[in-house]
Motif scaffolding. Structure first.
Motif, PDB file in Angstrom:
ATOM      1  N   LEU A  29      14.683  50.624   4.911  1.00  0.00           N
ATOM      2  CA  LEU A  29      14.870  49.995   3.598  1.00  0.00           C
ATOM      3  C   LEU A  29      16.092  49.087   3.576  1.00  0.00           C
ATOM      4  O   LEU A  29      16.144  48.138   2.775  1.00  0.00           O
ATOM      5  CB  LEU A  29      15.001  51.073   2.520  1.00  0.00           C
ATOM      6  CG  LEU A  29      13.750  51.935   2.284  1.00  0.00           C
ATOM      7  CD1 LEU A  29      14.039  53.025   1.271  1.00  0.00           C
ATOM      8  CD2 LEU A  29      12.573  51.073   1.837  1.00  0.00           C
ATOM      9  N   ALA A  30      17.082  49.371   4.457  1.00  0.00           N
ATOM     10  CA  ALA A  30      18.320  48.586   4.455  1.00  0.00           C
ATOM     11  C   ALA A  30      18.376  47.585   5.597  1.00  0.00           C
ATOM     12  O   ALA A  30      19.442  47.008   5.856  1.00  0.00           O
ATOM     13  CB  ALA A  30      19.514  49.532   4.548  1.00  0.00           C
ATOM     14  N   ASN A  74      25.906  43.951  10.296  1.00  0.00           N
ATOM     15  CA  ASN A  74      24.949  44.924   9.757  1.00  0.00           C
ATOM     16  C   ASN A  74      24.137  45.510  10.908  1.00  0.00           C
ATOM     17  O   ASN A  74      23.431  44.782  11.611  1.00  0.00           O
ATOM     18  CB  ASN A  74      24.025  44.228   8.752  1.00  0.00           C
ATOM     19  CG  ASN A  74      23.026  45.203   8.143  1.00  0.00           C
ATOM     20  OD1 ASN A  74      23.185  46.410   8.274  1.00  0.00           O
ATOM     21  ND2 ASN A  74      22.027  44.670   7.476  1.00  0.00           N
ATOM     22  N   GLU A  75      24.269  46.825  11.127  1.00  0.00           N
ATOM     23  CA  GLU A  75      23.552  47.486  12.205  1.00  0.00           C
ATOM     24  C   GLU A  75      22.329  48.230  11.706  1.00  0.00           C
ATOM     25  O   GLU A  75      21.775  49.057  12.422  1.00  0.00           O
ATOM     26  CB  GLU A  75      24.486  48.447  12.945  1.00  0.00           C
ATOM     27  CG  GLU A  75      25.041  49.558  12.083  1.00  0.00           C
ATOM     28  CD  GLU A  75      25.937  50.490  12.875  1.00  0.00           C
ATOM     29  OE1 GLU A  75      26.041  50.326  14.106  1.00  0.00           O
ATOM     30  OE2 GLU A  75      26.528  51.392  12.258  1.00  0.00           O
ATOM     31  N   VAL A 116      23.519  55.558   5.691  1.00  0.00           N
ATOM     32  CA  VAL A 116      23.935  55.675   4.291  1.00  0.00           C
ATOM     33  C   VAL A 116      25.185  54.845   4.036  1.00  0.00           C
ATOM     34  O   VAL A 116      25.337  54.225   2.966  1.00  0.00           O
ATOM     35  CB  VAL A 116      24.160  57.161   3.938  1.00  0.00           C
ATOM     36  CG1 VAL A 116      24.780  57.301   2.537  1.00  0.00           C
ATOM     37  CG2 VAL A 116      22.851  57.928   4.011  1.00  0.00           C
ATOM     38  N   THR A 117      26.087  54.804   5.006  1.00  0.00           N
ATOM     39  CA  THR A 117      27.305  54.000   4.862  1.00  0.00           C
ATOM     40  C   THR A 117      26.974  52.522   4.698  1.00  0.00           C
ATOM     41  O   THR A 117      27.585  51.811   3.883  1.00  0.00           O
ATOM     42  CB  THR A 117      28.222  54.201   6.078  1.00  0.00           C
ATOM     43  OG1 THR A 117      28.554  55.586   6.197  1.00  0.00           O
ATOM     44  CG2 THR A 117      29.499  53.393   5.942  1.00  0.00           C
ATOM     45  N   VAL A 118      25.994  52.043   5.479  1.00  0.00           N
ATOM     46  CA  VAL A 118      25.575  50.641   5.353  1.00  0.00           C
ATOM     47  C   VAL A 118      25.034  50.362   3.966  1.00  0.00           C
ATOM     48  O   VAL A 118      25.365  49.345   3.332  1.00  0.00           O
ATOM     49  CB  VAL A 118      24.517  50.310   6.420  1.00  0.00           C
ATOM     50  CG1 VAL A 118      23.922  48.918   6.182  1.00  0.00           C
ATOM     51  CG2 VAL A 118      25.129  50.386   7.805  1.00  0.00           C
ATOM     52  N   VAL A 119      24.205  51.258   3.455  1.00  0.00           N
ATOM     53  CA  VAL A 119      23.620  51.065   2.123  1.00  0.00           C
ATOM     54  C   VAL A 119      24.694  51.076   1.056  1.00  0.00           C
ATOM     55  O   VAL A 119      24.724  50.214   0.162  1.00  0.00           O
ATOM     56  CB  VAL A 119      22.564  52.153   1.849  1.00  0.00           C
ATOM     57  CG1 VAL A 119      22.033  52.041   0.426  1.00  0.00           C
ATOM     58  CG2 VAL A 119      21.425  52.047   2.846  1.00  0.00           C
ATOM     59  N   VAL A 164      34.116  47.212  15.986  1.00  0.00           N
ATOM     60  CA  VAL A 164      34.302  48.655  16.111  1.00  0.00           C
ATOM     61  C   VAL A 164      34.677  49.258  14.765  1.00  0.00           C
ATOM     62  O   VAL A 164      34.228  50.369  14.416  1.00  0.00           O
ATOM     63  CB  VAL A 164      35.374  48.971  17.176  1.00  0.00           C
ATOM     64  CG1 VAL A 164      35.633  50.467  17.254  1.00  0.00           C
ATOM     65  CG2 VAL A 164      34.934  48.443  18.529  1.00  0.00           C
ATOM     66  N   LYS A 165      35.490  48.538  14.006  1.00  0.00           N
ATOM     67  CA  LYS A 165      35.899  49.054  12.700  1.00  0.00           C
ATOM     68  C   LYS A 165      34.739  49.064  11.714  1.00  0.00           C
ATOM     69  O   LYS A 165      34.710  49.896  10.804  1.00  0.00           O
ATOM     70  CB  LYS A 165      37.026  48.189  12.135  1.00  0.00           C
ATOM     71  CG  LYS A 165      38.348  48.342  12.885  1.00  0.00           C
ATOM     72  CD  LYS A 165      39.419  47.470  12.237  1.00  0.00           C
ATOM     73  CE  LYS A 165      40.757  47.645  12.945  1.00  0.00           C
ATOM     74  NZ  LYS A 165      41.811  46.794  12.329  1.00  0.00           N
ATOM     75  N   ALA A 166      33.808  48.132  11.859  1.00  0.00           N
ATOM     76  CA  ALA A 166      32.694  48.030  10.918  1.00  0.00           C
ATOM     77  C   ALA A 166      31.835  49.287  10.969  1.00  0.00           C
ATOM     78  O   ALA A 166      31.599  49.859  12.028  1.00  0.00           O
ATOM     79  CB  ALA A 166      31.848  46.795  11.235  1.00  0.00           C
ATOM     80  N   ASN A 167      31.393  49.696   9.797  1.00  0.00           N
ATOM     81  CA  ASN A 167      30.459  50.817   9.674  1.00  0.00           C
ATOM     82  C   ASN A 167      31.035  52.125  10.210  1.00  0.00           C
ATOM     83  O   ASN A 167      30.351  52.882  10.884  1.00  0.00           O
ATOM     84  CB  ASN A 167      29.146  50.495  10.381  1.00  0.00           C
ATOM     85  CG  ASN A 167      28.024  51.412   9.944  1.00  0.00           C
ATOM     86  OD1 ASN A 167      27.274  51.885  10.772  1.00  0.00           O
ATOM     87  ND2 ASN A 167      27.903  51.678   8.663  1.00  0.00           N
TER      88      ASN A 167
END
Length: 470
Positions: free
Chosen positions: A379-380, A388-389, A286-289, A229-232
């Motif tokens: 792209l990500a 990684n979602e 964008v946060t993941v990238v 839940v905290k991720a991303n």
């Protein structure tokens, strides 16, 4: 004295014959009267100019006129042949046609003197065509007398409730013509109602999916301290779930009897709610990238991630959509309209988009946001990051774009209540695609596989604290 129907038909027949004879003899140079009363007149071409516009009576006492067009006019006797039993035929004068009298008095007829043959059972009709009944109009035959006509059926939504009507009458918009086209009936108001099966099914889907989304939000809030839940950025997850709830609920505005308020709220609520949802997906992507880029030495993007710059994507994108909706409402807002063509006998109440340009600007803006989110997520998709979602975001935007690309041609080919149902289904399907593709895998880990809900869970398949001693 009131003339009987039979006498009236006789009168019309004789009058039509007399007129026809009169027109035929106007251009003749010699005129011969009936019953041996003859007066030969020289051809008008041989007349001296001073004989023009001359009137005189012939030996039989008939008046003869030579007008300035060199046409000869005379009176005519109308005779009826009596069949005497001895085989003799006696011709009796029963009336007279005079072109010099007033129009309504040109023909004089003694109906009591008319005697029909023994075989005759019906009077002679004064027309050469059958009467046109209700639902038909008279259409004159070109080149023939006015009494010769065809019976043409009334056009769509036109009726004729009388006999031999010259024109059909168009029914008002709130009425429709019956199958016989001789009466206008009141249209029944129709719309995508909650009580009918289609409306009930769509409403149940909207309520069910919104309830499911609220349940997913409750699961995330309850397990907010877990790594998945905290991720991303869990705040973006909450915003996305809340916006999806509004997306599901806004479809209910399309069901039920429309009015001015619901017509306005349909499009504005739909546009803003979906903008928040898509911009939240874009912010998560964008946060993941950025999270991956800051791990590479020499990169100077850490401040973008730490400062929460992706969170500003949502208010900026939403403000643009709100501005577009404001311009739409200020120029040509949606309004309640009627559809009289989709269903026979029904007056379908629908919401007119008002300005189609504004409507497609709102859809186009949503499409551009979805395309941007799909491009960044694609792209990500292969970034090596725990939880990684990006892959799920890519697939969710692919589903979203596919639904709306399918919606546009189907929407334009449908009409009436079907068009409204297609729009509602597209809203539900695209929202369900976002919910399923992004949050179902996370709920599976939280509820079914809590053993891998840790930082190194995907790598080791067991959290260190959960390994049991042998």
């Amino acid at each position: 004295m009131t003339m009987s129907a039979e006498s009236y038909n006789i009168y019309n027949a004789v009058y039509a014959v007399a007129h026809a004879l009169h027109e035929m003899l106007l251009h003749q140079t010699e005129v011969q009267t009936i019953e041996n009363r003859k007066e030969t007149v020289p051809s008008p071409a041989q007349l001296h100019p001073f004989l023009k516009n001359t009137q005189f009576q012939n030996a039989a006492g008939d008046q003869v006129i030579l007008d300035n067009k060199r046409k000869l006019e005379a009176e005519y006797d109308i005779v009826n042949t009596w069949n005497i039993p001895q085989g003799l035929d006696l011709k009796v004068k029963i009336g007279q046609f005079s072109p010099f009298a007033l129009h309504d008095h040109q023909l004089s007829l003694s109906e009591d003197l008319v005697e029909w043959a023994i075989e005759t059972t019906e009077p002679v009709l004064s027309v050469c065509s059958e009467s046109c009944g209700p639902g038909f109009r008279k259409s004159l035959q070109e080149g023939k007398a006015a009494c010769c006509f065809d019976c043409t059926p009334c056009s769509v939504n036109e009726m004729a409730n009388g006999t031999d009507m010259e024109q059909c009458v168009k029914c008002p918009d709130h009425q429709y013509v019956n199958t016989q086209r001789n009466q206008c009936l009141i249209r029944a108001a129709s719309f995508l109602a909650y009580g009918e099966p289609l409306g009930m099914a769509l409403a149940c889907m909207a309520l069910g999916l919104s309830t499911l989304t609220a349940a997913v939000l409750g699961v995330f809030v309850k397990h907010h301290k877990t790594p998945i839940v905290k991720a991303n950025n869990q705040a973006l997850s909450y915003i996305l779930l809340l916006s999806l709830i509004f997306c599901f609920l806004c479809s209910l505005l399309f069901i039920g009897r429309p009015n001015t308020v619901t017509c306005i709220l349909q499009q504005t609520t739909f546009g803003v709610a979906f903008t928040v949802a898509i911009s939240a997906v874009l912010a998560k992507t964008v946060t993941v990238v950025l999270a991956f880029k800051v791990t590479i030495p020499g990169r100077r993007m850490r401040w973008l991630l730490v400062s929460g710059a992706p969170n500003f994507i949502i208010p900026i994108c939403t403000l643009i959509q709100v501005t577009l909706c404001g311009i739409w409402l200020g120029t040509y807002p949606p309004f309640i309209d009627t559809d009289t063509h989709s269903e026979h006998g029904h007056l379908i109440l629908v919401c007119n988009k008002g300005s189609l340009i504004a409507f497609y600007c709102v859809l186009g803006y949503l499409g551009s946001l979805a395309l941007a989110s799909f491009t960044v997520a694609f792209l990500a998709r292969n970034l090596p990051d725990t939880f990684n979602e990006a892959k799920f975001l890519t697939f969710s935007m692919l589903v979203f774009c596919s639904v709306w690309l399918t919606f546009l041609p189907v929407y334009h080919s449908a009409d009436g209540k079907v068009m409204v149902a297609v729009e509602v289904f597209s809203i539900l399907a695209s929202s369900a695609g976002l919910l399923g593709c992004i949050f179902v895998p996370k709920c599976y880990i939280i509820l079914i596989r809590p053993d891998i809900n840790c930082v190194h869970g995907f790598r080791d398949r067991k959290c260190p604290g959960q390994i049991k001693p042998s």
